[in-house]
Design an enzyme around this catalytic site. Structure first.
Site, mmCIF file in Angstrom:
data_model
loop_
_atom_site.group_PDB
_atom_site.id
_atom_site.type_symbol
_atom_site.label_atom_id
_atom_site.label_comp_id
_atom_site.label_asym_id
_atom_site.label_seq_id
_atom_site.Cartn_x
_atom_site.Cartn_y
_atom_site.Cartn_z
ATOM 1 N N LYS A 129 -52.223 6.513 -32.406
ATOM 2 C CA LYS A 129 -51.504 7.597 -33.078
ATOM 3 C C LYS A 129 -50.033 7.581 -32.663
ATOM 4 O O LYS A 129 -49.710 7.206 -31.527
ATOM 5 C CB LYS A 129 -52.177 8.924 -32.673
ATOM 6 C CG LYS A 129 -51.722 10.153 -33.431
ATOM 7 C CD LYS A 129 -52.593 11.351 -33.037
ATOM 8 C CE LYS A 129 -52.152 12.658 -33.666
ATOM 9 N NZ LYS A 129 -53.040 13.780 -33.322
ATOM 10 N N SER A 157 -54.881 16.578 -37.106
ATOM 11 C CA SER A 157 -53.628 15.877 -37.286
ATOM 12 C C SER A 157 -53.745 14.352 -37.188
ATOM 13 O O SER A 157 -52.860 13.647 -37.645
ATOM 14 C CB SER A 157 -52.623 16.370 -36.251
ATOM 15 O OG SER A 157 -53.059 16.034 -34.941
ATOM 16 N N SER A 201 -58.160 17.833 -33.791
ATOM 17 C CA SER A 201 -57.440 16.762 -34.486
ATOM 18 C C SER A 201 -58.048 15.370 -34.433
ATOM 19 O O SER A 201 -57.577 14.475 -35.129
ATOM 20 C CB SER A 201 -56.014 16.682 -33.970
ATOM 21 O OG SER A 201 -55.247 17.629 -34.655
HETATM 22 N N1 GLN Z 1 -55.276 21.691 -36.760
HETATM 23 C C1 GLN Z 1 -54.981 22.239 -35.474
HETATM 24 C C2 GLN Z 1 -53.534 22.688 -35.412
HETATM 25 O O1 GLN Z 1 -52.859 22.554 -36.378
HETATM 26 C C3 GLN Z 1 -55.325 21.270 -34.409
HETATM 27 C C4 GLN Z 1 -54.292 20.254 -34.159
HETATM 28 C C5 GLN Z 1 -54.631 19.298 -33.067
HETATM 29 O O2 GLN Z 1 -55.751 19.261 -32.588
HETATM 30 N N2 GLN Z 1 -53.618 18.560 -32.669
HETATM 31 O O3 GLN Z 1 -53.075 23.171 -34.417
#
Ligand code: GLN
Length: 484
Positions: free
Chosen positions: A78, A153, A177
Site C-alpha cells: 500500500k 482504504s 481497511s
Molecule cells: N473506513 C474507515 C475510515 O475511513 C477505516 C479506515 C482504515 O481502516 N484505514 O476511517
C-alpha cells in the site's frame, strides 16, 4: 494454466522445482498490471527494480540455495508504506513528490525473504475512506466489476490481488481497511493483533489503532505472509514482544471439532441485507454440522464502537497530520501573506475533502471544553468494549460476524453521504477498538454478482486459531477461487 491466478503456495513450489523462473513470474505480473491498468489499483509500478531482484533470486536458486517460500514472488504494498526508491504518496496530492527516505520494517522483512515488490497500491487519501474514492489520483475499480468500488482504504491492495496482478499485498487497517476491501473484492484479509506487526515506516493515521496486514488469495497464503512480517521491532514503541509462532507450519489442524464460536446478536440487529445475513447463517450451520459449538455471547456496547472510532481516530489523525505543513513535508504554496497563511494555504491546497473533514472533527473533539465530553468519553467507552470482548473470550475461541453490512456498491453511490460511508465499518471497527485480530474470508456471492465476506474475530494473539478455522471453511465450505 493461468499462473497469475495461483496462490503463493503453488507458485513457490513451481519456482523451487524450476518449472518457472522468478523473472518470468515478474514479467507475467507486469503484463497483467499493464493489461488491466484501467482498474487504477497501482500508483507506481517498480518494473526495473522488480526484474533486477527477480534475476538475483533466479541466480541464487540456480546455485542451489535454499530460499524462503516468498523468494521470487511478486507482491504489492500500500502506498502509505515507505520503500526506498519509491514515492510514498498516501494517495494525496500533498505528498505527490515525497520519496521514501528509508524502508519500513515490513518492507525490509519482505525483501529479506526474497519477495519482489512490484508496485505501490492506490488507497483512500491517508487511509481515510471505505471506497478508495478519496484517492487523489482517481478512484480504484473493483476487478470483479469495474463499475463498483473495491472498498477502502486498502482498495488498491485488495484489487491488485483479486485482479491477479500479483500474489499478495500489504494493506493497513485502522477501522476495517484490510477486511472491508477484502470482502468487497472476494479475497482473504487479515488484520493482526495490535502490535504484532511493526508500524515503523508506515505513515500514521491513528497510531493507537493502525495495523499492517496481508491480503491474499488463500488463508494459507495469509499465514505465509504473516510469518514474514510479524515480530518485535525495537524501532517501534508499540511493537509487542511476542515470540514468533510459525503460523504456516503450526496453525492448520483441518478440524473445527470442539471449537467454540461466539454469536453476539448485537452484530446482527441492525443488519438489513438478507443476502449478507444468509451467507453468515450458512457459515454458522456449516461450523455446527462440523463439530463446532455455537455459544451465545453478549457485546452490548459494540454498536457504540463506530462513534468511539470516529472520535478517537479523527483526534489522532488531526495530531498526526499536523506535520504536513508544506515545510517539513508536503507541497508548499507559492502565494502567501505570512507564516500562518503559508500553512493554511498549503494545507488547504494539499488535502482532499475527507481528510479536511477528519482534521476538523479531530481538532474539535480535542479542543478545551469538548475534550472531556468527546475524547475522554470515547476512551471510557473503548474500555467498556475491551472488557466486553475479554469476557466474551472466556466463553468462546472466535466470534463470527459479517465483514460488511452489504456487498460492494457502485462508484459514486455514497460519495456525498459521509455517514452512510462510515456505516460500512460498523462490524470491523470494534475489532480495532479492542486491539484484536480478525480475518475476512469470502463466504458467498450476492445477486449483483459481487462477493460477500465473513469476519472471524480472535482473542489477542490467536491468529493461529483464525487461520485454522478460516482454512477449514475455505477448503470445505466456500471458496471463490473455485467458482471463478
Ligand atoms: N473506513 C474507515 C475510515 O475511513 C477505516 C479506515 C482504515 O481502516 N484505514 O476511517
Amino acid at each position: 494454466m493461468n499462473i497469475m491466478n495461483e496462490t503463493i503456495e503453488n507458485v513457490s513450489t513451481m519456482l523451487k522445482n524450476k518449472q518457472i523462473s522468478s523473472v518470468e513470474l515478474v514479467k507475467d505480473s507486469l503484463s497483467k498490471i499493464e493489461a488491466t491498468k484501467e482498474l487504477n489499483t497501482l500508483h507506481e509500478v517498480c518494473s526495473e527494480s522488480a526484474l533486477q531482484k527477480a534475476q538475483e533470486i533466479d541466480d541464487l536458486r540456480a546455485k542451489g540455495q535454499d530460499l524462503p517460500i516468498l523468494a521470487g514472488v511478486p507482491i504489492v504494498i500500500k502506498d502509505n508504506i515507505s520503500m526506498v526508491g519509491t514515492f510514498t504518496t498516501c494517495s494525496s496530492k500533498f505528498l505527490e513528490n515525497y520519496k521514501s527516505p528509508y524502508n519500513a520494517t515490513v518492507v525490509d522483512k519482505l525483501l529479506n525473504a526474497g519477495a519482489i515488490i512490484v508496485g505501490k497500491a492506490n488507497m483512500d487519501e491517508f487511509a481515510m475512506g471505505s471506497s478508495s474514492e478519496t484517492c487523489a489520483f482517481g478512484p480504484v475499480h473493483n476487478p470483479r466489476n469495474p463499475e463498483y468500488v473495491p472498498g477502502g482504504s486498502s482498495g488498491g491492495s485488495a484489487g491488485t490481488v483479486a485482479g491477479n496482478q500479483c500474489f499478495a499485498s500489504l494493506g493497513t487497517d485502522t477501522g476495517g481497511s484490510i477486511r472491508q476491501p477484502s470482502s468487497f473484492c472476494g479475497v482473504v484479509g487479515l488484520k493482526p493483533t495490535y502490535g504484532l506487526v511493526s508500524r515503523y515506516g508506515v505513515v500514521a493515521f491513528a497510531s493507537s489503532l493502525d495495523q499492517v496486514g496481508p491480503i491474499t488469495k488463500s488463508v494459507r497464503d495469509s499465514a505465509i505472509m504473516l510469518d514474514t512480517i510479524a515480530g518485535y521491532d525495537a524501532n517501534e514503541f508499540t511493537s509487542a514482544k511476542h515470540s514468533t509462532e510459525h503460523y504456516y507450519e503450526n496453525s492448520f489442524k483441518n478440524s473445527v471439532k470442539g471449537m467454540k464460536i461466539g454469536f453476539a446478536k448485537e452484530f446482527f440487529e441492525s443488519l438489513q441485507n438478507q443476502e449478507v445475513l444468509q451467507s453468515v447463517m450458512n457459515a454458522i450451520d456449516f461450523f455446527k454440522s462440523n463439530g463446532a459449538e455455537i455459544v451465545d455471547i453478549k457485546l452490548p456496547h459494540i454498536n457504540d464502537a463506530l462513534a468511539v472510532y470516529y472520535v478517537l481516530s479523527s483526534a489522532e489523525a488531526a495530531s498526526n497530520l499536523a506535520r504536513f505543513d508544506g515545510i517539513k513535508y508536503g507541497v508548499a504554496t507559492t502565494e502567501y501573506k505570512d507564516l500562518i497563511d503559508f500553512y493554511v494555504q498549503s494545507r488547504t491546497q494539499g488535502f482532499g475533502k475527507e481528510v479536511k473533514r477528519r482534521i476538523m472533527l479531530g481538532n474539535f473533539v480535542l479542543s478545551s471544553g469538548y475534550f472531556d465530553a468527546y475524547y475522554n468519553k470515547a476512551k471510557a467507552v473503548q474500555n467498556l468494549i475491551i472488557n466486553e470482548f475479554t469476557d466474551a473470550f472466556k466463553q468462546c475461541d472466535v466470534i463470527i460476524s459479517p465483514t460488511t453490512p452489504s456487498p460492494a456498491f457502485k462508484i459514486g453511490e455514497k460519495v456525498d453521504n459521509p455517514l452512510e460511508m462510515y456505516l460500512n465499518d460498523i462490524y470491523t471497527v470494534p475489532v480495532n477498538i479492542a486491539r484484536l485480530p480478525a480475518m475476512s474470508i469470502p463466504c458467498g456471492v450476492a445477486s449483483n454478482g459481487l462477493p460477500l465476506g465473513l469476519q472471524l474475530i480472535g482473542n489477542r494473539f490467536s491468529e493461529s486459531t483464525l487461520f485454522n478455522i478460516s482454512d477449514y471453511f475455505e477448503k470445505n465450505c466456500f471458496s471463490l477461487r473455485e467458482v471463478k
